[in-house]
Structures are given as C-alpha cells and as structure tokens.
Design a protein around this motif. Structure first.
Motif, PDB file in Angstrom:
ATOM      1  N   UNK A 131     -23.838   5.557  13.539  1.00 39.67           N
ATOM      2  CA  UNK A 131     -24.301   6.328  12.384  1.00 39.67           C
ATOM      3  C   UNK A 131     -24.549   7.805  12.727  1.00 39.67           C
ATOM      4  N   UNK A 132     -23.892   8.280  13.795  1.00 42.53           N
ATOM      5  CA  UNK A 132     -23.953   9.697  14.156  1.00 42.53           C
ATOM      6  C   UNK A 132     -22.556  10.319  14.166  1.00 42.53           C
ATOM      7  N   UNK A 133     -21.611   9.665  13.511  1.00 38.75           N
ATOM      8  CA  UNK A 133     -20.231  10.147  13.480  1.00 38.75           C
ATOM      9  C   UNK A 133     -19.946  10.920  12.198  1.00 38.75           C
ATOM     10  N   UNK A 134     -19.021  11.852  12.286  1.00 42.09           N
ATOM     11  CA  UNK A 134     -18.628  12.616  11.105  1.00 42.09           C
ATOM     12  C   UNK A 134     -18.113  11.733   9.983  1.00 42.09           C
ATOM     13  N   UNK A 135     -17.390  10.674  10.340  1.00 38.64           N
ATOM     14  CA  UNK A 135     -16.850   9.765   9.327  1.00 38.64           C
ATOM     15  C   UNK A 135     -17.972   9.097   8.534  1.00 38.64           C
ATOM     16  N   UNK A 136     -19.050   8.777   9.239  1.00 30.55           N
ATOM     17  CA  UNK A 136     -20.196   8.153   8.572  1.00 30.55           C
ATOM     18  C   UNK A 136     -20.841   9.126   7.583  1.00 30.55           C
ATOM     19  N   UNK A 137     -21.036  10.369   7.997  1.00 27.63           N
ATOM     20  CA  UNK A 137     -21.662  11.374   7.132  1.00 27.63           C
ATOM     21  C   UNK A 137     -20.826  11.566   5.867  1.00 27.63           C
ATOM     22  N   UNK A 138     -19.505  11.650   6.019  1.00 29.61           N
ATOM     23  CA  UNK A 138     -18.618  11.807   4.867  1.00 29.61           C
ATOM     24  C   UNK A 138     -18.693  10.589   3.948  1.00 29.61           C
ATOM     25  N   UNK A 139     -18.766   9.405   4.541  1.00 28.29           N
ATOM     26  CA  UNK A 139     -18.842   8.183   3.737  1.00 28.29           C
ATOM     27  C   UNK A 139     -20.152   8.114   2.964  1.00 28.29           C
ATOM     28  N   UNK A 140     -21.261   8.539   3.602  1.00 27.41           N
ATOM     29  CA  UNK A 140     -22.542   8.526   2.895  1.00 27.41           C
ATOM     30  C   UNK A 140     -22.514   9.534   1.745  1.00 27.41           C
ATOM     31  N   UNK A 141     -21.942  10.695   1.983  1.00 29.86           N
ATOM     32  CA  UNK A 141     -21.854  11.691   0.922  1.00 29.86           C
ATOM     33  C   UNK A 141     -21.053  11.156  -0.266  1.00 29.86           C
ATOM     34  N   UNK A 142     -19.954  10.468   0.025  1.00 30.64           N
ATOM     35  CA  UNK A 142     -19.143   9.888  -1.037  1.00 30.64           C
ATOM     36  C   UNK A 142     -19.956   8.864  -1.828  1.00 30.64           C
ATOM     37  N   UNK A 143     -20.694   8.018  -1.116  1.00 29.97           N
ATOM     38  CA  UNK A 143     -21.540   7.035  -1.784  1.00 29.97           C
ATOM     39  C   UNK A 143     -22.599   7.710  -2.644  1.00 29.97           C
ATOM     40  N   UNK A 144     -23.227   8.768  -2.106  1.00 29.62           N
ATOM     41  CA  UNK A 144     -24.274   9.485  -2.837  1.00 29.62           C
ATOM     42  C   UNK A 144     -23.750  10.031  -4.156  1.00 29.62           C
ATOM     43  N   UNK A 145     -22.502  10.462  -4.164  1.00 24.68           N
ATOM     44  CA  UNK A 145     -21.931  11.044  -5.371  1.00 24.68           C
ATOM     45  C   UNK A 145     -21.391  10.002  -6.341  1.00 24.68           C
ATOM     46  N   UNK A 146     -21.404   8.748  -5.922  1.00 23.50           N
ATOM     47  CA  UNK A 146     -21.079   7.640  -6.820  1.00 23.50           C
ATOM     48  C   UNK A 146     -22.337   7.006  -7.409  1.00 23.50           C
ATOM     49  N   UNK A 147     -23.447   7.141  -6.697  1.00 21.54           N
ATOM     50  CA  UNK A 147     -24.610   6.305  -6.985  1.00 21.54           C
ATOM     51  C   UNK A 147     -25.797   7.033  -7.599  1.00 21.54           C
ATOM     52  N   UNK A 148     -25.661   8.337  -7.872  1.00 21.87           N
ATOM     53  CA  UNK A 148     -26.821   9.082  -8.349  1.00 21.87           C
ATOM     54  C   UNK A 148     -26.591   9.669  -9.741  1.00 21.87           C
ATOM     55  N   UNK A 149     -27.643   9.701 -10.521  1.00 25.24           N
ATOM     56  CA  UNK A 149     -27.628  10.319 -11.839  1.00 25.24           C
ATOM     57  C   UNK A 149     -27.221  11.782 -11.722  1.00 25.24           C
ATOM     58  N   UNK A 150     -27.758  12.446 -10.686  1.00 22.90           N
ATOM     59  CA  UNK A 150     -27.463  13.856 -10.457  1.00 22.90           C
ATOM     60  C   UNK A 150     -25.960  14.108 -10.380  1.00 22.90           C
ATOM     61  N   UNK A 151     -25.274  13.336  -9.536  1.00 22.09           N
ATOM     62  CA  UNK A 151     -23.841  13.560  -9.325  1.00 22.09           C
ATOM     63  C   UNK A 151     -23.024  13.173 -10.548  1.00 22.09           C
ATOM     64  N   UNK A 152     -23.393  12.079 -11.196  1.00 19.66           N
ATOM     65  CA  UNK A 152     -22.667  11.628 -12.387  1.00 19.66           C
ATOM     66  C   UNK A 152     -22.732  12.691 -13.489  1.00 19.66           C
ATOM     67  N   UNK A 153     -23.851  13.446 -13.507  1.00 16.28           N
ATOM     68  CA  UNK A 153     -24.016  14.500 -14.512  1.00 16.28           C
ATOM     69  C   UNK A 153     -23.471  15.848 -14.030  1.00 16.28           C
ATOM     70  N   UNK A 154     -22.736  15.833 -12.895  1.00 18.22           N
ATOM     71  CA  UNK A 154     -22.030  17.028 -12.474  1.00 18.22           C
ATOM     72  C   UNK A 154     -22.675  17.832 -11.362  1.00 18.22           C
TER      73      UNK A 154
END
Length: 224
Positions: A131-154
């Motif tokens: 969980x200290x790899x660049x691939x992990x950070x990118x994957x978490x960011x992708x998940x965050x932008x799928x799972x939050x009201x903030x991201x869904x609203x732009x």
C-alpha cells in the motif's frame, strides 16, 4: 486564495515532509493522525507538535483499535519488531492501514469541501509494503472519485503522494529546505514513551542511512 487539503500525519519523517510540501504549495492543511493502538504510540505526540510547528489549520486524531485484529508487529506485542533486514512483505506491515487512513481522510475532505489529500508514502524505501506503491495511490484516487458525493457532483478528489519516487536522502534534503524540524519526528517502530528511537529496526536503519547520504547531521534521539 488558499485551497484546503487533508494531510495524513503519522508523526514520522516522511509525513512531516509531506505536510511541509503541501504548505509550500499554498494549501491550508488539515492534518489527520490515527491512534490505532500502535506500538510506537509516541509518534502521535510528535504529530501534534509537527502540526503546530508547521502551522496546520487543524489537527485531528482518529481512534481505531487495529490491535483488535493484530497481524502486525506494530499492533501485536506477541510479534517482535525485526532488527535485521528481511525479504518480502515485513511483519511491520499493518493490514489495510493506508486504506483505512485514506478512507478517513477522504471522509473529512468531503466535509471540508477539500478536493486534495496528501499522503507521505514512499515506494523506494518501503518497497515491501503493497500500500505504498504508485499503482495503489492511483487506484484509491479512482475509487474515491466513484464513491463520493463530491466527485459525482463534479468536484473530483486528487490524492497526492509527492514522496513516492524519492530516496530518503532526497526527502530529508527537501524537508530541510522547507524548515522541517526532524528532531521532533518519531520514525522508530519501537520508540519508547519519550519518543527515543531504538536505532536498530528497519525504520531507524533507513532513517540513519538517509541522513548520512543527505550529508545532514542526524538529530534523532536514541535510547541508551
């Protein structure tokens, strides 16, 4: 106009540098630490001191007892902290810790209206931690932008990992240039109650080597 960001702050060398970098980029920094009943609990006082010294807008410490599950030398006193280099994923890996911490920071970021999160993970020095790899950070960011009201609203979330490809020496030089007081940080996996380092665990070894390679005097307080 300053933007808000949540910075994960453990109290160690890397997270302190990460906070300094976020500040230097003009962010108002809301620091989040996690009391997960870690063996090196002194790092939490260090985190508080660092947040104050570097001018964080706010600092919170979340409580979550990962000792309930164990499975790591940092949360289970029956597992010794290794004092020699080992191969593979080390026993100091705490299952899902960065995922838990990033999830908590994501929740706070949504409440704050912040679109940025900073985490001080480093792939070169901690290549054994998945969980200290660049691939992990990118994957978490992708998940965050799928799972939050903030991201869904732009209002998309960006997860910053500015130390990801830096050596420990490069991190120390960068932090020193930004005014980080490394004597206030606690990196040791088995620091005593005063925050003094053992000098022999993996984290201490990497820290010592980093100061040597950076050509900067090591300000760490050691036991004994």
């Amino acid at each position: 106009m300053s933007k808000k960001t949540v910075v994960l702050l453990s109290g160690g060398l890397d997270s302190a540098t990460c906070l300094a970098i976020a500040k230097s980029q003009g962010f108002d920094c809301y620091c989040l630490s996690l009391d997960y009943h870690q063996r090196h609990i002194a790092e939490l006082q260090a985190a508080k001191n660092i947040a104050n010294h570097l001018g964080a807008a706010e600092h919170k410490t979340a409580q979550l007892d990962l000792g309930l599950f164990g499975g790591s030398a940092l949360t289970d006193n029956k597992i010794d902290v290794p004092e020699h280099e080992s191969e593979g994923i080390p026993v100091t890996y705490v299952p899902a810790r960065n995922t838990i911490m990033l999830s908590l920071s994501l929740a706070w970021a949504e409440v704050l209206g912040a679109q940025d999160i900073f985490i001080g993970v480093n792939a070169l020095d901690y290549s054994g931690y998945p969980d200290c790899r660049g691939e992990y950070v990118k994957a978490f960011q992708q998940m965050a932008n799928l799972a939050t009201k903030s991201a869904v609203e732009g209002h998309e979330i960006t997860v910053h990992a500015p130390l990801i490809d830096m050596t420990k020496a490069e991190i120390i030089r960068q932090g020193t240039s930004l005014g980080v007081d490394y004597s206030a940080t606690v990196s040791c996996y088995q620091a005593d109650s005063a925050g003094r380092a053992c000098g022999v665990c993996d984290s201490c070894r990497l820290r010592k080597e980093g100061f040597t390679q950076a050509g900067i005097a090591d300000p760490t307080a050691y036991q004994g």
